[in-house]
Design a protein around this motif. Structure first.
Motif, short mmCIF file in Angstrom:
data_model
loop_
_atom_site.label_atom_id
_atom_site.label_comp_id
_atom_site.label_asym_id
_atom_site.label_seq_id
_atom_site.Cartn_x
_atom_site.Cartn_y
_atom_site.Cartn_z
N THR A 13 40.68 46.67 32.24
CA THR A 13 41.38 47.15 33.42
C THR A 13 42.82 47.51 33.04
OG1 THR A 13 41.86 46.67 35.74
CG2 THR A 13 42.24 44.89 34.19
N GLN A 14 43.44 48.29 33.89
CA GLN A 14 44.84 48.64 33.69
C GLN A 14 45.73 47.61 34.37
OE1 GLN A 14 46.09 51.33 31.97
NE2 GLN A 14 43.99 51.73 31.32
N GLN A 17 46.06 46.47 38.29
CA GLN A 17 44.82 46.63 39.03
C GLN A 17 44.24 45.27 39.43
OE1 GLN A 17 43.29 49.76 39.92
NE2 GLN A 17 45.42 50.25 39.39
N GLU A 18 43.40 45.32 40.44
CA GLU A 18 42.70 44.11 40.90
C GLU A 18 41.36 44.00 40.17
OE1 GLU A 18 42.29 43.11 45.26
OE2 GLU A 18 40.18 43.61 44.82
N VAL A 19 40.99 42.78 39.81
CA VAL A 19 39.67 42.55 39.25
C VAL A 19 39.00 41.41 39.99
CG1 VAL A 19 40.18 43.42 36.93
CG2 VAL A 19 40.49 41.00 37.43
N ARG A 80 44.66 39.67 41.75
CA ARG A 80 45.13 40.78 42.61
C ARG A 80 45.83 41.88 41.84
NH1 ARG A 80 44.53 37.70 47.18
NH2 ARG A 80 45.67 35.89 46.48
N SER A 81 46.71 41.54 40.97
CA SER A 81 47.50 42.52 40.23
C SER A 81 47.60 42.02 38.80
CB SER A 81 48.88 42.66 40.87
OG SER A 81 49.68 43.57 40.13
N THR A 82 46.69 42.51 37.96
CA THR A 82 46.57 41.94 36.63
C THR A 82 47.80 42.21 35.77
OG1 THR A 82 45.33 43.93 36.05
CG2 THR A 82 44.06 41.93 36.52
N VAL A 111 43.30 43.42 29.70
CA VAL A 111 44.25 44.15 30.55
C VAL A 111 45.11 45.03 29.65
CG1 VAL A 111 46.07 43.97 32.27
CG2 VAL A 111 44.28 42.23 32.18
#
Lengths: 112, 112
Positions: A13-14, A17-19, A80-82, A111
């Motif tokens: 993920t960037q 972003q949320e995961v 929520r916000s990696t 990430v």
């Protein structure tokens, strides 16, 4: 033999972003946990969950993290916000009681 | 957090001989101890456990010894087999909600 399962096995993920990491604990277990292992480091406790609420959480488990058991079978961990430093192997575990915990195979989160 | 320590990063043993893996802890509130085995890219697999009220527990080739006064436990594997080659983690539970504190792990290599 029943086992804990986790999906996905890998997630890229960037940053920001949320995961959502998913786990299906062993069916008659009542206690649920998330741990993580950053490469080269110890397995670290994140959170324990019992009776539909968090029973204990570590300092790592800040406001960016949340857990849910939405449907009586799945147990999810949301970030929520990696951040870059969230890159790790995330393990779900479950236990029938407070003694032995059985671990899933893990989700490798990267990430970028 | 050095509450659980495995001071030997690695151990090499000949097939058929005894493997002894050691673990020390500092928190006297720990009341239950577990050993897990882990292969690369898999989750920890439960091996054997011991309650703080006992000093020995045996399961097949695996025996765990607990010395409370020394805050030390050990896992004996006899006879060792090449399939035992893995990372072994010692973990300890405190008296709260089941949270496990892990050691750093010991890489066991059993040579044929």
């Amino acid at each position: 033999e029943p086992e804990v399962t986790q999906t996905p096995s890998h997630q890229v993920t960037q940053m920001g972003q949320e995961v959502i990491l998913r786990c299906v604990p062993i069916s008659n277990h009542l206690y649920f946990y998330w741990y993580r292992q950053i490469l080269g480091q110890k397995v670290e406790f994140l959170v324990s969950f019992y009776n539909n609420e968090i029973s204990e959480k570590s300092e790592i488990f800040d406001d960016q993290f949340s857990v849910e058991r939405p449907d009586g079978s799945n147990f999810t961990l949301k970030i929520r916000s990696t951040k870059l430093e969230d890159s790790a192997m995330y393990f779900c575990a479950s236990g029938q009681g407070l003694q032995t915990q059985y671990f899933g195979p893990g989700t490798r989160l990267l990430v970028l | 957090d050095q509450q659980v320590k495995q001071n030997s990063p690695s151990l090499s043993v000949q097939e058929g001989r005894i493997s002894i893996l050691n673990c020390d802890y500092t928190n006297s509130m720990f009341d239950y101890f577990l050993w897990y085995k882990k292969y690369p890219a898999e989750g920890p697999t439960f091996l054997i456990s011991i309650s703080s009220i006992k000093d020995k527990n045996e399961d097949g080739r695996f025996t765990v010894f607990l010395n409370k006064s020394a805050k030390h436990l050990s896992l004996h594997i006899v006879p060792s087999q090449p399939g035992d080659s893995a990372v072994y983690f010692c973990a300890a539970r405190d008296t709260s909600y089941g949270k496990l504190t892990f050691g750093q792990g010991t890489i066991l290599t059993v040579h044929p």
